[in-house]
Design a protein around this motif. Structure first.
Motif, PDB file in Angstrom:
ATOM      1  N   GLN A 360      -0.712  30.539 -28.381  1.00 10.18           N
ATOM      2  CA  GLN A 360      -1.514  29.125 -28.366  1.00 10.18           C
ATOM      3  C   GLN A 360      -3.053  29.529 -28.614  1.00 10.18           C
ATOM      4  O   GLN A 360      -3.656  28.865 -29.316  1.00 10.18           O
ATOM      5  CB  GLN A 360      -0.992  28.419 -27.031  1.00 10.18           C
ATOM      6  N   GLN A 361      -3.376  30.455 -27.858  1.00 10.12           N
ATOM      7  CA  GLN A 361      -4.832  30.774 -27.835  1.00 10.12           C
ATOM      8  C   GLN A 361      -5.123  31.314 -29.228  1.00 10.12           C
ATOM      9  O   GLN A 361      -6.264  31.071 -29.885  1.00 10.12           O
ATOM     10  CB  GLN A 361      -5.065  31.677 -26.728  1.00 10.12           C
ATOM     11  N   LYS A 364      -5.389  28.586 -31.576  1.00 10.09           N
ATOM     12  CA  LYS A 364      -6.760  27.782 -31.254  1.00 10.09           C
ATOM     13  C   LYS A 364      -7.866  28.612 -32.164  1.00 10.09           C
ATOM     14  O   LYS A 364      -8.768  27.855 -32.332  1.00 10.09           O
ATOM     15  CB  LYS A 364      -6.691  27.534 -29.834  1.00 10.09           C
ATOM     16  N   GLU A 365      -7.850  29.968 -31.852  1.00 12.96           N
ATOM     17  CA  GLU A 365      -8.987  30.599 -32.049  1.00 12.96           C
ATOM     18  C   GLU A 365      -9.318  30.372 -33.722  1.00 12.96           C
ATOM     19  O   GLU A 365     -10.383  30.172 -34.137  1.00 12.96           O
ATOM     20  CB  GLU A 365      -9.061  32.009 -31.936  1.00 12.96           C
ATOM     21  N   GLU A 367      -8.221  27.798 -35.577  1.00 15.40           N
ATOM     22  CA  GLU A 367      -8.323  26.582 -36.132  1.00 15.40           C
ATOM     23  C   GLU A 367      -9.942  26.298 -35.445  1.00 15.40           C
ATOM     24  O   GLU A 367     -10.595  25.637 -36.477  1.00 15.40           O
ATOM     25  CB  GLU A 367      -7.494  25.587 -35.104  1.00 15.40           C
ATOM     26  N   ASP A 368     -10.290  26.849 -34.474  1.00 12.06           N
ATOM     27  CA  ASP A 368     -11.695  26.649 -33.935  1.00 12.06           C
ATOM     28  C   ASP A 368     -12.607  27.185 -34.801  1.00 12.06           C
ATOM     29  O   ASP A 368     -13.813  26.694 -35.373  1.00 12.06           O
ATOM     30  CB  ASP A 368     -11.878  27.130 -32.773  1.00 12.06           C
ATOM     31  N   SER A 442     -10.189  36.330 -35.350  1.00  9.82           N
ATOM     32  CA  SER A 442      -9.198  35.754 -34.955  1.00  9.82           C
ATOM     33  C   SER A 442      -8.016  35.954 -35.840  1.00  9.82           C
ATOM     34  O   SER A 442      -6.698  36.024 -35.490  1.00  9.82           O
ATOM     35  CB  SER A 442      -9.384  34.209 -34.744  1.00  9.82           C
TER      36      SER A 442
END
Length: 465
Positions: A360-361, A364-365, A367-368, A442
Motif C-alpha cells: 500500500q505504501q 501511495k508513493e 501516486e503521490d 518509488s
C-alpha cells in the motif's frame, strides 16, 4: 549393530525425512493495474539518476555507493546472514570428531608406551523437516538481507541527489540574492538622494533600508544552508565534512522526460523493499514449520571407533566400532513447544500484514509523486505568469511614482513581491526535481552494486602493509 548395515539404514531414514516446501505467497491486497497521472514516455533506467545527464551527480552517487559507511554496514549484516545460513546448513551434516592420545611411563624395571585413537560421529535424522526448515529460513534471511542492501542503495542514491540539487538551488538563491542586494543598495542610495532633495520622506528611506537588511539576512540563511548541504554530501559519500571537493554548479537541470510507471503488479516484482517483505513471510512460514516439527520425536545416530596399542605401528590392528541410535520423544514441557508454534504463527501473520502495508505504501508513493509533479508543473506555470505580470506592474508603478502619482509604499511593496517571486521560482523548480527524484525512488529496482568484500580485503591489505 553390524557396520555393514549402517549405510543402508541411514539412507532409508534419510529418504523418510521430509521438508516443508517454500510456498509462494499471494498478494494479500488488490493492486491497481495502472497509475493515475502516469505518462508512457521513457523506460526507467536501473540507475535512475543517469536520466538527469549530470556528470557531477553521477560522480557523487558513485562515491556514495562505494564509500558510504552506513551502506557498507548494511552489507556487513548481509555477511552475518550468510554466515548464519552456513551454520544452519551444517546441522544437516554429520558431526565427526577425532581424539588421539599417547603416554610413556618409565621405571627402574621397564618402560611402557600407550597410544589411543578414537573417532566419533553424531547425526540427527531430520525426520520431520525441522532442520531443513531452519536451513530454508536462514537462506531466506540472506535474501532479505540482500534486498535490504538494495533498498539502502536506492535510499542513499536518492538522498545524494536530493542534497545535490538542494545545494544547487541554494547556490542559485545566493546568486539571485546578491543581485537583489545590489538592487536594494542602489534603491537606498536613490531614496537617500531623494530624501536629501525633499522628494522622499524619512519613512521611505527607513523602509528601503529595512528591505535591504532583510535581503542580507536571507543571504546569511542561504550561506548556512549551503554549508550544511556540503557537509551532508560529504557524509553521504563517505568523506569527512570539509574534505569533499564539490563542483560549483549554480543552475538546476531541465527535468528529464517522465518514466513509465508500468503496472502495479510489475512494481511488486521490481521494488526490493517489497521483495524483502515477501521473503520475510516465507522465512516466518519455515520457522513455523520447524517449531511444529520440534513437537515430534527426534532420532539421533552416533558411531564410535576406538583403538589402543602399545606402539604406533600396531595402533590400527585392534579396533572396535559401535553404532547407537536414540529416539527422544517430548512428553511434558509445560506447553513450551506449543507456545513456540503459536509465536511463530503470529510472526508469520505479522509479516503478511507488514507485506500488505508495504505494498500500500509503495502504491501511495508512486501516486503521490505523480500527482505532486503534475501540480508542481501547474504551480511553476502560474509563478512564471505572475513574474511576468509583476515585471510589467513594477515598470508602471515606478514610472507613476517618479511623476508623484503614487506613494513610495506602493513601489516598495511591488519591489518586494517581485523579488519574492524570483526566489519562489527557484524553489519551485527545485521542488519539481525533488518530486521527480521521489518518483524515481518509488519506481526503482535494484542494480549491480560494488563488491564490498573486495574493498574490505584491499583495505585490510593496505593496513597490514
Amino acid at each position: 549393530m553390524n557396520c555393514k548395515y549402517l549405510l543402508p539404514c541411514t539412507v532409508f531414514i534419510l529418504i523418510q525425512a521430509c521438508a516443508v516446501p517454500i510456498e509462494k505467497v499471494a498478494t494479500p491486497i488488490a493492486v491497481p493495474e495502472t497509475f493515475s497521472q502516469a505518462k508512457d514516455t521513457t523506460f526507467l533506467q536501473e540507475q535512475w539518476w543517469l536520466a538527469f545527464n549530470d556528470s557531477h551527480l553521477n560522480q557523487l552517487i558513485e562515491q556514495a555507493l562505494n564509500n558510504n559507511f552506513s551502506l557498507i554496514s548494511t552489507f556487513n549484516r548481509l555477511q552475518q546472514a550468510e554466515a548464519i545460513a552456513i551454520k544452519q546448513s551444517a546441522d544437516l551434516i554429520p558431526s565427526i570428531g577425532a581424539a588421539f592420545g599417547g603416554a610413556q611411563s618409565y621405571s627402574n624395571l621397564s618402560d611402557s608406551s600407550h597410544f589411543a585413537l578414537g573417532l566419533n560421529a553424531s547425526y540427527e535424522v531430520d525426520l520431520w523437516g525441522r532442520l531443513r526448515a531452519q536451513k530454508h529460513a536462514a537462506e531466506l534471511d540472506v535474501r532479505v538481507a540482500e534486498e535490504n542492501l538494495n533498498t539502502a542503495a536506492i535510499t542513499l542514491s536518492s538522498e545524494v541527489a536530493l542534497a545535490w540539487y538542494r545545494l544547487i538551488a541554494q547556490r542559485s538563491q545566493l546568486q539571485l540574492l546578491k543581485q537583489q542586494i545590489k538592487t536594494n543598495q542602489d534603491n537606498v542610495e536613490i531614496t537617500a538622494a531623494r530624501f536629501a532633495g525633499g522628494q522622499a520622506s524619512a519613512a521611505d528611506l527607513f523602509q528601503q533600508q529595512q528591505t535591504l537588511q532583510a535581503t542580507i539576512g536571507d543571504q546569511n540563511n542561504v550561506l548556512i544552508s549551503i554549508k550544511v548541504l556540503e557537509h551532508q554530501l560529504a557524509i553521504l559519500t563517505g568523506n569527512t565534512p570539509g574534505m569533499l571537493i564539490i563542483a560549483d554548479n549554480q543552475q538546476l537541470p531541465e527535468l528529464p522526460p517522465q518514466p513509465q510507471a508500468g503496472l502495479g503488479s510489475e512494481l511488486i516484482q521490481r521494488r526490493p523493499d517489497l521483495r524483502l517483505a515477501y521473503f520475510r513471510i516465507q522465512a516466518a512460514d519455515q520457522r513455523t514449520a520447524s517449531a511444529i516439527a520440534d513437537r515430534f520425536p527426534k532420532l539421533s545416530l552416533s558411531a564410535n571407533i576406538d583403538t589402543t596399542a602399545p606402539n604406533l605401528q600396531s595402533l590400527f590392528n585392534n579396533w572396535i566400532a559401535t553404532l547407537a541410535g536414540n529416539l527422544i520423544l517430548p512428553i511434558v514441557d509445560g506447553g513450551r513447544r506449543v507456545a513456540e508454534v503459536e509465536r511463530n504463527k503470529a510472526v508469520a501473520a505479522e509479516s503478511l500484514n507488514n507485506y500488505a502495508t508495504t505494498i500500500q505504501q509503495a502504491i501511495k508513493e508512486v501516486e503521490d509523486a505523480l500527482v505532486q509533479e503534475y501540480q508542481q508543473h501547474q504551480l511553476i506555470s502560474s509563478l512564471n505568469l505572475q513574474y511576468s505580470l509583476s515585471q510589467k506592474a513594477t515598470q508602471q508603478i515606478r514610472l507613476r511614482y517618479m511623476y508623484g502619482a503614487i506613494d513610495f509604499l506602493r513601489v516598495l511593496t511591488t519591489q518586494i513581491n517581485q523579488q519574492t517571486l524570483e526566489r519562489s521560482r527557484i524553489s519551485a523548480q527545485r521542488q519539481l526535481i525533488e518530486y521527480r527524484i521521489q518518483l524515481y525512488r518509488s519506481l526503482a529496482g535494484s542494480w549491480q552494486l560494488p563488491d564490498y568484500q573486495d574493498s574490505a580485503d584491499n583495505n585490510k591489505e593496505q593496513q597490514d602493509g
